[in-house]
Design an enzyme around this catalytic site. Structure first.
Site, PDB file in Angstrom:
ATOM      1  N   TYR A 142       3.845  -4.763  -6.661  1.00 24.05           N
ATOM      2  CA  TYR A 142       4.364  -4.707  -8.082  1.00 24.05           C
ATOM      3  C   TYR A 142       4.380  -6.289  -8.593  1.00 24.05           C
ATOM      4  CZ  TYR A 142       5.383   0.207  -7.447  1.00 24.05           C
ATOM      5  OH  TYR A 142       5.428   1.673  -7.143  1.00 24.05           O
ATOM      6  N   LYS A 188       1.215   1.375   6.233  1.00 26.73           N
ATOM      7  CA  LYS A 188      -0.053   2.272   6.194  1.00 26.73           C
ATOM      8  C   LYS A 188      -1.120   1.220   7.237  1.00 26.73           C
ATOM      9  CE  LYS A 188      -2.942   5.221   4.906  1.00 26.73           C
ATOM     10  NZ  LYS A 188      -3.047   6.556   5.109  1.00 26.73           N
ATOM     11  N   ASP A 220       1.745   8.407   4.868  1.00 23.61           N
ATOM     12  CA  ASP A 220       1.184   9.851   4.359  1.00 23.61           C
ATOM     13  C   ASP A 220       2.204  10.788   5.523  1.00 23.61           C
ATOM     14  OD1 ASP A 220      -0.185   8.380   6.084  1.00 23.61           O
ATOM     15  OD2 ASP A 220      -2.025   9.481   5.758  1.00 23.61           O
ATOM     16  N   ASP A 244       9.313   3.088  -3.516  1.00 23.57           N
ATOM     17  CA  ASP A 244       9.500   3.807  -4.928  1.00 23.57           C
ATOM     18  C   ASP A 244       9.190   5.061  -4.707  1.00 23.57           C
ATOM     19  OD1 ASP A 244       9.508   4.099  -7.587  1.00 23.57           O
ATOM     20  OD2 ASP A 244       7.761   2.779  -8.087  1.00 23.57           O
ATOM     21  N   ASP A 248      12.138   8.654  -4.428  1.00 23.70           N
ATOM     22  CA  ASP A 248      12.381   9.695  -5.434  1.00 23.70           C
ATOM     23  C   ASP A 248      11.810  11.082  -4.642  1.00 23.70           C
ATOM     24  OD1 ASP A 248      12.616   8.092  -7.435  1.00 23.70           O
ATOM     25  OD2 ASP A 248      11.007   8.699  -8.795  1.00 23.70           O
TER      26      ASP A 248
END
Ligand code: NAD
Length: 351
Positions: A142, A188, A220, A244, A248
């Site tokens: 980001y 990852k 994942d 992020d 959620d």
């Protein structure tokens, strides 16, 4: 004894209602445990813009830096929906996080007693879920440079330094020591170099915490496991974008938005706020669920004031009110519901 100082930033919509509820609880904690806490109130968001000031006035930032902890309600006001981004209430959030160097975002997700059926999962899968997500907040994709877009292509950069990974990893291990002493670091590493660095650094930091178990999980796999075995996690540590998304997801599996607290920490003062927004649709009606903000106040006690017993007593008081069957409208599923004030008073009574 030096008094603790807390800056209250009620903000917009239901923000003032839920912050007043949490202030009431914090004052009751101070009374019960004989602490001196001074409260000051600052303006932020639409409330500041309506006074003709920036969304984050300088004076609010000065007060924030001077406080021991900051409790924020929410910002966001539909009357600014068409304003340019820099003149919208939400600009204050990005600025305060950046100015205070808040690099670690903590989002607990737990199933409260009696609310096992509030989320989308089967109660038997959800049972016992109590996890804490540590999301890196100021680095990664980001913020990475270079970034850009042309007609035919676009690019972003995911970059992490050893220092950035190390400082949040330490906080996650420290937090695990207050919990079940388990950290799952999510990356990852089979594809990304940044993740390989992440894994090396978290492994090295983990050696300083031999009493905490560290495991590594691919993002994942983590996303899947949150849906079929959420109770298997204690502390999840991950980089900005993965966090992020996963935070959620974790919030959604445990149910109502009104229940979720958060903390953003750096090397100075911490910022504590519910995950929900300003909920303009219910503002001023006295029906907002104050639990997300009261649980954020418990995090302020734990992480900024280092008052663990007091934090636990607030969380237990929330449990007591829920076990007694109290429900604000968002949790009542059409059944009997209580107001923001009634819920708050029951939590105070349970302290
Ligand atoms: P929201 O979280 O404000 O509301 C979503 C839904 O959940 C609404 O129906 C609302 O009534 C309900 N809800 C939220 N909190 C509740 C509570 N404590 N008790 C009962 N019901 C609750 O999200 P939104 O509607 O997408 O956004 C409204 C405004 O808030 C926007 O301006 C948005 O930019 C802002 N926002 C701010 C923050 C923040 O301050 N951190 C976060 C998200 C959204």
């Amino acid at each position: 004894m030096t008094p603790f100082s807390i800056l209250l930033l009620p903000g917009d919509g239901i923000g003032p209602e839920v912050v007043a509820a949490a202030e009431r609880v914090l004052r009751a904690v101070a009374d019960r445990y004989h602490h001196q806490i001074t409260f000051t109130t600052g303006v932020i968001g639409g409330a500041a813009l309506k006074q003709g000031r920036p969304a984050l006035p300088d004076e609010t930032l000065v007060a924030a830096r001077a406080a021991d902890g900051i409790l924020l309600g929410a910002v966001g006001d539909p009357s600014f929906d068409t304003a340019p981004p820099a003149q919208r209430p939400e600009a204050a959030l990005l600025k305060i996080r950046r100015e205070l160097g808040l690099y670690a975002n903590l989002r607990p997700a737990r199933v409260w007693p009696g609310l096992e059926s509030a989320g989308p999962l089967k109660p038997e899968i959800l049972k016992g879920t109590d996890l804490l997500m540590f999301r890196e907040l100021t680095g990664g994709l980001y913020y990475g440079e270079p970034r850009g877009q042309s007609d035919d292509s676009a690019h972003n950069t995911m970059r992490y330094s050893r220092h950035e990974v190390e400082r949040i990893a330490r906080r996650a291990f420290e937090a695990a020591r207050l919990r079940r002493r388990r950290v799952t670091s999510v990356d990852k590493a089979n594809v990304l170099e940044t993740s390989r660095l992440w894994r090396q650094v978290t492994t090295a930091v983990g050696k300083d915490y031999p009493d905490v178990t560290l495991d590594h999980m691919l993002v994942d796999t983590c996303a899947m496991k949150l849906t079929y075995a959420p109770s298997s996690f204690d502390v999840i540590l991950t980089e900005n974008m993965f966090g992020d998304i996963l935070s959620d997801e974790a919030g959604a599996v445990v149910g109502s938005l009104g229940l979720l607290p958060s903390a953003s920490l750096g090397d100075g003062v911490g910022l504590f706020e519910p995950v929900h927004g300003s909920a303009p649709d219910i503002a001023g009606k006295g029906i907002a669920n104050p639990i997300g903000t009261i649980a954020s106040a418990a995090m302020l006690l734990r992480y900024s004031l280092k008052l663990e017993d007091e934090a636990v007593s607030v969380e237990k008081a929330i449990e007591t009110a829920l076990i007694a069957g109290l429900r604000t409208a968002d949790l009542a599923a059409g059944g009997a519901s209580v107001s923001t004030t009634e819920m708050t008073e029951r939590i105070v009574a349970a302290l």
